[in-house]
Write an enzyme that holds these catalytic residues in place. Structure first.
Site, PDB file in Angstrom:
ATOM      1  N   ASP A  13      29.119   6.676  -3.636  1.00  0.00           N
ATOM      2  CA  ASP A  13      30.084   7.261  -2.689  1.00  0.00           C
ATOM      3  C   ASP A  13      29.774   6.915  -1.238  1.00  0.00           C
ATOM      4  OD1 ASP A  13      31.273   8.434  -4.916  1.00  0.00           O
ATOM      5  OD2 ASP A  13      30.043  10.237  -4.738  1.00  0.00           O
ATOM      6  N   LYS A  16      32.036   2.330  -0.419  1.00  0.00           N
ATOM      7  CA  LYS A  16      32.089   0.929  -0.874  1.00  0.00           C
ATOM      8  C   LYS A  16      33.535   0.425  -0.922  1.00  0.00           C
ATOM      9  CE  LYS A  16      29.926   2.053  -4.696  1.00  0.00           C
ATOM     10  NZ  LYS A  16      29.572   3.450  -4.376  1.00  0.00           N
ATOM     11  N   GLY A  40      34.455   6.394  -8.587  1.00  0.00           N
ATOM     12  CA  GLY A  40      35.642   6.881  -7.899  1.00  0.00           C
ATOM     13  C   GLY A  40      35.681   6.191  -6.557  1.00  0.00           C
ATOM     14  N   HIS A  41      36.528   5.182  -6.438  1.00  0.00           N
ATOM     15  CA  HIS A  41      36.549   4.336  -5.245  1.00  0.00           C
ATOM     16  C   HIS A  41      37.842   4.567  -4.464  1.00  0.00           C
ATOM     17  CE1 HIS A  41      33.458   1.342  -7.153  1.00  0.00           C
ATOM     18  NE2 HIS A  41      32.978   2.543  -6.945  1.00  0.00           N
ATOM     19  N   GLN A 222      28.543   2.991  -8.191  1.00  0.00           N
ATOM     20  CA  GLN A 222      27.350   3.832  -8.010  1.00  0.00           C
ATOM     21  C   GLN A 222      26.493   3.277  -6.856  1.00  0.00           C
ATOM     22  OE1 GLN A 222      27.989   2.919 -11.700  1.00  0.00           O
ATOM     23  NE2 GLN A 222      29.491   4.487 -11.316  1.00  0.00           N
TER      24      GLN A 222
HETATM   25  P1  GDP Z   1      32.755   4.773  -2.911  1.00  0.00           P
HETATM   26  O1  GDP Z   1      32.589   5.381  -4.261  1.00  0.00           O
HETATM   27  O2  GDP Z   1      31.477   4.206  -2.378  1.00  0.00           O
HETATM   28  O3  GDP Z   1      33.877   3.770  -2.844  1.00  0.00           O
HETATM   29  O4  GDP Z   1      33.135   5.978  -1.926  1.00  0.00           O
HETATM   30  P2  GDP Z   1      34.187   7.171  -2.228  1.00  0.00           P
HETATM   31  O5  GDP Z   1      35.559   6.621  -2.186  1.00  0.00           O
HETATM   32  O6  GDP Z   1      33.789   7.933  -3.432  1.00  0.00           O
HETATM   33  O7  GDP Z   1      33.895   8.147  -1.000  1.00  0.00           O
HETATM   34  C1  GDP Z   1      34.006   7.741   0.328  1.00  0.00           C
HETATM   35  C2  GDP Z   1      35.008   8.667   1.037  1.00  0.00           C
HETATM   36  O8  GDP Z   1      34.877   8.518   2.436  1.00  0.00           O
HETATM   37  C3  GDP Z   1      36.465   8.343   0.747  1.00  0.00           C
HETATM   38  O9  GDP Z   1      37.215   9.531   0.811  1.00  0.00           O
HETATM   39  C4  GDP Z   1      36.858   7.390   1.878  1.00  0.00           C
HETATM   40  O10 GDP Z   1      38.257   7.416   2.166  1.00  0.00           O
HETATM   41  C5  GDP Z   1      36.084   7.987   3.006  1.00  0.00           C
HETATM   42  N1  GDP Z   1      35.612   7.026   4.029  1.00  0.00           N
HETATM   43  C6  GDP Z   1      35.184   5.748   3.868  1.00  0.00           C
HETATM   44  N2  GDP Z   1      34.724   5.252   5.040  1.00  0.00           N
HETATM   45  C7  GDP Z   1      34.861   6.235   5.946  1.00  0.00           C
HETATM   46  C8  GDP Z   1      34.510   6.354   7.325  1.00  0.00           C
HETATM   47  O11 GDP Z   1      33.980   5.439   7.959  1.00  0.00           O
HETATM   48  N3  GDP Z   1      34.765   7.559   7.942  1.00  0.00           N
HETATM   49  C9  GDP Z   1      35.330   8.604   7.270  1.00  0.00           C
HETATM   50  N4  GDP Z   1      35.544   9.738   7.959  1.00  0.00           N
HETATM   51  N5  GDP Z   1      35.667   8.536   5.973  1.00  0.00           N
HETATM   52  C10 GDP Z   1      35.415   7.368   5.313  1.00  0.00           C
HETATM   53  P1  IMO Z   2      30.844   5.540  -7.205  1.00  0.00           P
HETATM   54  O1  IMO Z   2      31.065   4.159  -7.739  1.00  0.00           O
HETATM   55  C1  IMO Z   2      28.344   9.109  -7.226  1.00  0.00           C
HETATM   56  C2  IMO Z   2      26.297  10.052 -10.978  1.00  0.00           C
HETATM   57  C3  IMO Z   2      26.683  11.320 -11.704  1.00  0.00           C
HETATM   58  C4  IMO Z   2      25.343  11.675 -12.325  1.00  0.00           C
HETATM   59  C5  IMO Z   2      24.763  10.326 -12.698  1.00  0.00           C
HETATM   60  C6  IMO Z   2      24.998   9.919 -14.154  1.00  0.00           C
HETATM   61  O2  IMO Z   2      32.082   6.265  -6.871  1.00  0.00           O
HETATM   62  O3  IMO Z   2      29.837   5.514  -6.103  1.00  0.00           O
HETATM   63  P2  IMO Z   2      27.129   9.026 -15.465  1.00  0.00           P
HETATM   64  O4  IMO Z   2      28.477   9.643 -15.688  1.00  0.00           O
HETATM   65  O5  IMO Z   2      27.184   7.717 -14.763  1.00  0.00           O
HETATM   66  O6  IMO Z   2      26.293   8.974 -16.704  1.00  0.00           O
HETATM   67  O7  IMO Z   2      26.361  10.064 -14.486  1.00  0.00           O
HETATM   68  O8  IMO Z   2      25.401   9.382 -11.845  1.00  0.00           O
HETATM   69  N1  IMO Z   2      27.406   9.123 -10.681  1.00  0.00           N
HETATM   70  C7  IMO Z   2      27.928   8.939  -9.465  1.00  0.00           C
HETATM   71  N2  IMO Z   2      27.656   9.555  -8.288  1.00  0.00           N
HETATM   72  N3  IMO Z   2      29.231   8.088  -7.260  1.00  0.00           N
HETATM   73  C8  IMO Z   2      29.486   7.441  -8.413  1.00  0.00           C
HETATM   74  O9  IMO Z   2      30.235   6.331  -8.476  1.00  0.00           O
HETATM   75  C9  IMO Z   2      28.860   7.886  -9.597  1.00  0.00           C
HETATM   76  N4  IMO Z   2      28.904   7.501 -10.894  1.00  0.00           N
HETATM   77  C10 IMO Z   2      28.000   8.256 -11.542  1.00  0.00           C
HETATM   78  O10 IMO Z   2      27.147  12.299 -10.824  1.00  0.00           O
HETATM   79  O11 IMO Z   2      24.502  12.240 -11.344  1.00  0.00           O
HETATM   80 MG    MG Z   3      32.867   7.236  -5.217  1.00  0.00          MG
END
Ligand code: GDP
Ligand code: IMO
Ligand code: MG
Length: 420
Positions: A13, A16, A40-41, A222
């Site tokens: 999270d 990415k 969850g991207h 991840q």
């Molecule tokens: P990922 O799994 O690494 O792709 O990240 P996620 O999508 O799970 O979580 C990142 C969250 O931060 C999302 O809601 C994005 O829309 C938000 N986000 C990404 N970059 C920025 C930033 O520079 N500033 C803010 N405020 N939000 C951001």
């Molecule tokens: P993105 O790609 C954050 C965490 C789960 C748990 C551990 C194992 O959005 O960054 P799993 O279901 O993979 O066996 O769970 O990994 N986890 C994540 N945490 N971002 C993710 O993906 C994750 N995918 C799995 O919360 O701790």
């Molecule tokens: Mg994510």
């Protein structure tokens, strides 16, 4: 040499997808190489928000091709739901997706066992996303997995063998009813027909395209601290989220790689159980969670929040061979007077020379207190738009890790990106 790898440097999270979407404008092919629908991207384009679980985050550009590589575990239900969701929003994804015939398939029984194991593990639970990821990878390693290519071969024989084993586990260990063969077989057959045009040897496809001068971006899911080898085992996911996983999970030659970008949030978050040295508890954690909107994009769970961890980033730089850092969500820190940067770990009075494989819950962190900048930076578009104290924070991260910061993100939008 025109492949770029994007990896998470923390516990996932890191933002990415925002970065991948930004970089994808100049990329021909985006490939996922590990993980599955546990990811969850989130991509924000104008007022629209898209959350991807299996489909590469570059799909929003109409001319990019997307690959689901051999290292991914593919859940047919999650995959088709995502394709449908995109279709409803006017994006025809299926024509631009290539699926590896060596991908392992997440079966409904994998999800069920993932949930049952977590529910019965008590204090030893991992806090998984319950998407069946770990169980599917375990079956892959046990050599009792089902691959996409098997859908077009001796599916009946293979599935009967797999279900027999899984049903023994379901009934004898968990006292649950067995899963029926016929409905599963029928649904897999139907799925196989629908995705047939997408299925291929994606390693051959990617290498040929690279040799023809196309650009490829390998999208990590991840993060490094969730890597099965380099993460906080056993509180990890079940794949190699790091650069090695990008090579083995896509089948491209390492000779094509020219950049490895490590994505790091300007602070740290984690979902699920496990140690987290710089974690903030109580009101302090809650405050940062609120500022950053830190709730899981897949499960909606509140994310644990803490200060930036340089020792973890140095570990990520080493095991991934990072060539550049992308610092995200810097705008979220605009509220603070002081920003502690965790830059070293101590255990039993001694400073550690690296992020340890074990015993992370006994760590004391040494912090350097950086002055905050106390102003909104979400409108900044160049380095010179940033306040002096903000520049010092970014420079300190670069200095402590020895890897140059190449991009800064100051908001979820595409334009909220600073190139250094
Ligand atoms: P990922 O799994 O690494 O792709 O990240 P996620 O999508 O799970 O979580 C990142 C969250 O931060 C999302 O809601 C994005 O829309 C938000 N986000 C990404 N970059 C920025 C930033 O520079 N500033 C803010 N405020 N939000 C951001
Ligand atoms: P993105 O790609 C954050 C965490 C789960 C748990 C551990 C194992 O959005 O960054 P799993 O279901 O993979 O066996 O769970 O990994 N986890 C994540 N945490 N971002 C993710 O993906 C994750 N995918 C799995 O919360 O701790
Ligand atoms: Mg994510």
């Amino acid at each position: 040499m025109s492949a770029t790898i994007v990896v998470g440097t923390q516990w996932g999270d890191e933002g990415k997808a925002k970065v991948i979407d930004y970089l994808s404008e100049n990329i021909d092919i985006i490939a996922r190489y590990q993980g599955g629908a546990n990811a969850g991207h989130t991509v924000k384009v104008g007022d629209e928000t898209y959350i991807f679980h299996l489909i590469p985050s570059g799909i929003l550009y109409p001319n990019t091709m997307c690959v689901i590589g051999n290292g991914v575990v593919l859940d047919p239900v999650a995959f088709e739901e995502e394709i449908e969701g995109l279709k409803k929003r006017g994006i025809d994804a299926i024509g631009r997706i290539r699926v590896s015939d060596a991908c392992h398939i997440v079966l409904p029984v994998h999800r069920t066992i993932d949930s049952l194991r977590e529910a019965s593990a008590g204090g030893n639970k991992i806090g998984t996303t319950k998407r069946g990821i770990g169980i599917c990878y375990a079956d892959k390693t046990m050599r009792v997995g089902l691959r996409v290519g098997d859908l077009y071969g001796k599916l009946e024989e293979r599935l009967k063998h797999i279900l027999e084993m899984k049903n023994r586990e379901l009934t004898e260990i968990y006292g649950e009813p067995a899963m029926e063969f016929q409905p599963l077989f029928d649904s897999l057959k139907a799925f196989a027909e629908r995705i047939k045009p997408c299925v291929m040897n994606t390693s051959l496809y990617l290498n040929r395209e690279l040799e023809a001068g196309k650009t490829v971006l390998l999208e990590g899911a991840q993060g490094t601290a969730l890597d099965i080898d380099f993460g906080t085992y056993p509180y990890v996911t079940s794949s190699n989220t790091t650069t090695g996983g990008a090579i083995s999970g896509s089948g491209i030659s390492f000779q094509h790689i020219n950049e490895v970008y490590g994505i790091c949030k300007a602070y740290v978050t984690r979902v699920g159980e496990g140690p987290f040295p710089t974690e903030l508890h109580g009101d302090e954690g809650e405050h940062l969670r609120k500022l950053g909107g830190e709730f899981g994009a897949t499960t909606g769970r509140p994310r644990r929040c803490g200060w930036f961890d340089v020792e973890l980033l140095r570990h990520a730089a080493r095991v991934n061979g990072l060539t550049g850092l992308v610092l995200t969500k810097l705008d979220v820190l605009s509220d603070y007077e002081t920003l502690p940067l965790g830059h070293a770990y101590r255990r039993d009075g001694k400073t550690l020379d690296a992020f340890p494989a074990c015993g992370l819950d006994e760590i004391e962190v040494e912090y350097e207190n950086m002055p905050g900048w106390n102003s909104d930076i979400s409108g900044a578009r160049s380095w010179n738009d940033l306040p002096e104290n903000c520049k010092k924070y970014v420079e300190a991260i670069g200095k402590w890790t020895g890897v140059p910061v190449k991009f800064i993100s100051v908001g979820p939008g595409r334009d909220q990106t600073i190139v250094l």
